[in-house]
Design a protein around this motif. Sequence first.
Motif, PDB file in Angstrom:
ATOM      1  N   ARG A  38       0.832  -1.204   0.000  1.00  0.00           N
ATOM      2  CA  ARG A  38       0.000   0.000   0.000  1.00  0.00           C
ATOM      3  C   ARG A  38       0.864   1.251   0.000  1.00  0.00           C
ATOM      4  O   ARG A  38       0.567   2.224  -0.701  1.00  0.00           O
ATOM      5  CB  ARG A  38      -0.923  -0.006   1.221  1.00  0.00           C
ATOM      6  N   ALA A  39       1.950   1.235   0.764  1.00  0.00           N
ATOM      7  CA  ALA A  39       2.859   2.378   0.795  1.00  0.00           C
ATOM      8  C   ALA A  39       3.482   2.601  -0.577  1.00  0.00           C
ATOM      9  O   ALA A  39       3.621   3.744  -1.035  1.00  0.00           O
ATOM     10  CB  ALA A  39       3.943   2.160   1.845  1.00  0.00           C
ATOM     11  N   TYR A  77       9.196   7.996   1.725  1.00  0.00           N
ATOM     12  CA  TYR A  77       8.737   6.956   2.649  1.00  0.00           C
ATOM     13  C   TYR A  77       8.981   7.341   4.111  1.00  0.00           C
ATOM     14  O   TYR A  77       8.187   7.001   4.991  1.00  0.00           O
ATOM     15  CB  TYR A  77       9.446   5.630   2.352  1.00  0.00           C
ATOM     16  N   GLU A  78      10.061   8.052   4.342  1.00  0.00           N
ATOM     17  CA  GLU A  78      10.361   8.505   5.705  1.00  0.00           C
ATOM     18  C   GLU A  78       9.238   9.395   6.230  1.00  0.00           C
ATOM     19  O   GLU A  78       8.809   9.261   7.390  1.00  0.00           O
ATOM     20  CB  GLU A  78      11.684   9.266   5.693  1.00  0.00           C
ATOM     21  N   HIS A  79       8.736  10.274   5.389  1.00  0.00           N
ATOM     22  CA  HIS A  79       7.630  11.154   5.785  1.00  0.00           C
ATOM     23  C   HIS A  79       6.308  10.385   5.844  1.00  0.00           C
ATOM     24  O   HIS A  79       5.493  10.618   6.741  1.00  0.00           O
ATOM     25  CB  HIS A  79       7.507  12.326   4.810  1.00  0.00           C
ATOM     26  N   LEU A  80       6.100   9.471   4.907  1.00  0.00           N
ATOM     27  CA  LEU A  80       4.851   8.709   4.893  1.00  0.00           C
ATOM     28  C   LEU A  80       4.720   7.851   6.148  1.00  0.00           C
ATOM     29  O   LEU A  80       3.618   7.725   6.714  1.00  0.00           O
ATOM     30  CB  LEU A  80       4.797   7.819   3.645  1.00  0.00           C
ATOM     31  N   ALA A  81       5.826   7.267   6.579  1.00  0.00           N
ATOM     32  CA  ALA A  81       5.790   6.403   7.763  1.00  0.00           C
ATOM     33  C   ALA A  81       5.365   7.160   9.024  1.00  0.00           C
ATOM     34  O   ALA A  81       4.899   6.549   9.987  1.00  0.00           O
ATOM     35  CB  ALA A  81       7.158   5.765   7.980  1.00  0.00           C
ATOM     36  N   LYS A  82       5.504   8.479   9.006  1.00  0.00           N
ATOM     37  CA  LYS A  82       5.128   9.290  10.166  1.00  0.00           C
ATOM     38  C   LYS A  82       3.654   9.693  10.154  1.00  0.00           C
ATOM     39  O   LYS A  82       3.181  10.299  11.117  1.00  0.00           O
ATOM     40  CB  LYS A  82       5.998  10.552  10.210  1.00  0.00           C
ATOM     41  N   VAL A  83       2.946   9.357   9.069  1.00  0.00           N
ATOM     42  CA  VAL A  83       1.513   9.684   8.978  1.00  0.00           C
ATOM     43  C   VAL A  83       0.730   8.609   9.730  1.00  0.00           C
ATOM     44  O   VAL A  83       0.775   7.437   9.352  1.00  0.00           O
ATOM     45  CB  VAL A  83       1.044   9.743   7.511  1.00  0.00           C
TER      46      VAL A  83
END
Length: 327
Positions: A81-82, A135-141
């Motif tokens: 999904r990511a 991905y680093e920013h997405l993982a923080k959502v």
Amino acid sequence: MPEPSPTLKRRGRLLRIGAALVVLLAVAGYLVVQYVTGGHGPGCKVVSGRNDGEEYEFTPEQAVNAATIAAVGTGRGMSERAVTIALATSLQESGLRNIQHGDRDSLGLFQQRPSQGWGKPQQILDPTYAAGVFYEHLAKVPDYQKLPLTVAAQRVQRSGFPEAYAKHEPDAELLAAALTGHAPATLTCQGRPDPTTVQAAGPDAVRAALVRDFGRDALQPAGAEVSRKKHASTPSPATTAAAASGTRTVTVPVAAGKSPAKGRTAGQRGWQVAHWAVANATALHIERVSFGGREWTAGNTDSRWRTAGSQEAGAAAKAAVRIVTGQ
């Protein structure tokens, strides 16, 4: 001969003007396609693993970038999904092209801005870095996997047109399924070498690109072995091809402990690497890819994955992906 009437003259002028407009529109359409595709028409295709007829055509340039985005994501342990969210975002922001311009100081695959803390320009223009920081920013959502794609992407990108991501979700899902290895034998490319490319080719270049995209921790350099075996005896016509290809083969084991993505089956890991290799075929001059009893060969008219007919391909059925380069 009587002179044509004014009505006929006007009609003739209108026909000539109409013909000229058709030509201009055709030229304009061609230029638009060249801009969107970076000068190379669609040479790759991904189809749905659900046999529902869904497919997406894209260019070799887009294929390389999509494969990098997927490899970086799985190398970080991110979900399919990511990867879908990342691919849809890049499709909207840059058309999966590593462009050196954009709104204000936006750059690269995701149109990230140096002035907004995404990194230095040279970093953002590195697809591996750009995907990693996304991905680093997405993982923080929080709960991003449960959010609508537009919402998850917007919380990373802060775009002025957040709803635009939605139209790319179907294509991104097809790409993600193939490039994470969940949909076997669904990504193909024509694989014709690009004479304008300046990227290095050959087995060492393939191994370096694997490490670049999947990461040294996820794919140890020793895990991608370059075969340089030669036959001592004079080869027969039947063994000449095997001898030649033996010096340009990269073997990538996909057994546990030597995988490009943690926590996934060997089959999924293998198909991810196999699809990655096909996506990079034009750039890296890859001629043949074998895995799971299937084989892809560059230059075939339909570019389909076929049942492996050689002992070399059969040996790679489960344990490893075999990548044969053109030099």
